[in-house]
Design a protein around this motif. Structure first.
Motif, PDB file in Angstrom:
ATOM      1  N   GLY A   1      -7.265 -20.621  -3.257  1.00 41.52           N
ATOM      2  CA  GLY A   1      -6.900 -20.181  -4.593  1.00 41.52           C
ATOM      3  C   GLY A   1      -8.061 -20.079  -5.569  1.00 41.52           C
TER       4      GLY A   1
ATOM      5  N   SER B   1      -6.913 -18.731 -16.174  1.00 46.50           N
ATOM      6  CA  SER B   1      -6.173 -19.699 -15.366  1.00 46.50           C
ATOM      7  C   SER B   1      -6.333 -19.394 -13.878  1.00 46.50           C
ATOM      8  CB  SER B   1      -4.677 -19.659 -15.713  1.00 46.50           C
ATOM      9  OG  SER B   1      -4.446 -20.008 -17.057  1.00 46.50           O
TER      10      SER B   1
ATOM     11  N   ARG C   1      -4.564 -21.144  -9.989  1.00 50.31           N
ATOM     12  CA  ARG C   1      -3.776 -22.171  -9.328  1.00 50.31           C
ATOM     13  C   ARG C   1      -4.332 -22.388  -7.934  1.00 50.31           C
ATOM     14  NH1 ARG C   1       2.595 -22.797  -7.607  1.00 50.31           N
ATOM     15  NH2 ARG C   1       2.007 -21.321  -5.976  1.00 50.31           N
TER      16      ARG C   1
ATOM     17  N   SER D   1      -4.183 -24.328  -4.251  1.00 47.95           N
ATOM     18  CA  SER D   1      -3.216 -24.900  -3.317  1.00 47.95           C
ATOM     19  C   SER D   1      -3.951 -25.720  -2.276  1.00 47.95           C
ATOM     20  CB  SER D   1      -2.427 -23.797  -2.614  1.00 47.95           C
ATOM     21  OG  SER D   1      -1.680 -23.031  -3.532  1.00 47.95           O
TER      22      SER D   1
ATOM     23  N   PHE E   1      -5.088 -29.118 -16.979  1.00 48.20           N
ATOM     24  CA  PHE E   1      -4.763 -29.043 -15.560  1.00 48.20           C
ATOM     25  C   PHE E   1      -3.460 -29.779 -15.297  1.00 48.20           C
ATOM     26  CE2 PHE E   1      -9.361 -28.678 -13.686  1.00 48.20           C
ATOM     27  CZ  PHE E   1      -9.627 -27.630 -14.552  1.00 48.20           C
ATOM     28  N   THR E   2      -2.689 -29.279 -14.323  1.00 43.34           N
ATOM     29  CA  THR E   2      -1.454 -29.936 -13.906  1.00 43.34           C
ATOM     30  C   THR E   2      -1.402 -29.992 -12.386  1.00 43.34           C
ATOM     31  OG1 THR E   2      -0.283 -29.095 -15.855  1.00 43.34           O
ATOM     32  CG2 THR E   2       1.059 -29.903 -14.027  1.00 43.34           C
TER      33      THR E   2
ATOM     34  N   SER F   1       0.780 -30.958  -8.942  1.00 44.25           N
ATOM     35  CA  SER F   1       2.166 -31.078  -8.492  1.00 44.25           C
ATOM     36  C   SER F   1       2.178 -31.025  -6.968  1.00 44.25           C
ATOM     37  CB  SER F   1       3.031 -29.952  -9.072  1.00 44.25           C
ATOM     38  OG  SER F   1       2.561 -28.686  -8.653  1.00 44.25           O
TER      39      SER F   1
ATOM     40  N   TYR G   1      -0.518 -28.625  -5.454  1.00 46.53           N
ATOM     41  CA  TYR G   1      -1.055 -27.557  -6.297  1.00 46.53           C
ATOM     42  C   TYR G   1      -1.853 -28.148  -7.457  1.00 46.53           C
ATOM     43  CZ  TYR G   1       2.636 -25.070  -3.834  1.00 46.53           C
ATOM     44  OH  TYR G   1       3.450 -24.552  -2.856  1.00 46.53           O
TER      45      TYR G   1
ATOM     46  N   GLN H   1      -2.692 -26.521 -11.066  1.00 48.72           N
ATOM     47  CA  GLN H   1      -2.670 -25.428 -12.028  1.00 48.72           C
ATOM     48  C   GLN H   1      -3.744 -25.704 -13.066  1.00 48.72           C
ATOM     49  OE1 GLN H   1      -0.723 -22.550 -12.215  1.00 48.72           O
ATOM     50  NE2 GLN H   1      -2.089 -22.024 -13.921  1.00 48.72           N
TER      51      GLN H   1
ATOM     52  N   ASN I   1      -5.533 -24.323 -16.435  1.00 51.90           N
ATOM     53  CA  ASN I   1      -5.447 -23.415 -17.585  1.00 51.90           C
ATOM     54  C   ASN I   1      -6.618 -23.652 -18.529  1.00 51.90           C
ATOM     55  OD1 ASN I   1      -2.927 -22.495 -16.610  1.00 51.90           O
ATOM     56  ND2 ASN I   1      -1.825 -24.065 -17.758  1.00 51.90           N
TER      57      ASN I   1
END
Length: 126
Positions: free
Chosen positions: A8, A17, A19, A21, A68-69, A71, A80, A82, A84
């Motif tokens: 990714g 942004s 994401r 993986s 950042f997130t 999950s 993942y 994410q 931003n």
């Protein structure tokens, strides 16, 4: 055989942004916390974020918190990240890792994790 495949990454402008993986196999994914690390040219590998195995607790290094997130999808053995509002200083190779602690942001140390995969390059232009 343990495999952690990050994907990714790419080139993005500041403020954009991406994401990432991380597809995992070869170990009990549900039983393991997963972390993301990054290494910029000429710098040491640093922790970014981790997510616990059971209740999904998440922790972040201060410079990425709020942008950042992390999950996880245990059904897909995938984690993942994410990202931003990316900044040039986020430029690095990003690695996912497993079999380590995730009880606080201070646990996101590469010396505490056993499994690392190949990384994916993120380049943020100004």
């Amino acid at each position: 055989e343990v495999q952690l495949q990050a994907s990714g990454g790419g080139l993005v402008q500041a403020g954009g942004s991406l994401r990432l993986s991380c597809a995992a196999s070869g170990f009990p994914f549900d039983d393991n916390a997963i972390a993301w690390f990054r290494q910029a040219p000429g710098k040491e590998r640093e922790g970014v974020s981790c997510i616990s195995n059971s209740d999904g607790r998440t922790y972040y290094e201060d410079s990425v918190k709020g942008r950042f997130t992390i999950s996880r999808d245990n059904a897909k053995n995938t984690v993942y990240l994410q990202m931003n509002d990316l900044k040039p200083e986020d430029t690095a190779v990003y690695y996912c890792s497993a079999r380590g602690p995730c009880w606080s942001k201070h646990d996101i140390l590469f010396t505490l994790y056993d499994y690392f995969g190949q990384g994916t390059l993120v380049t943020v232009s100004s």
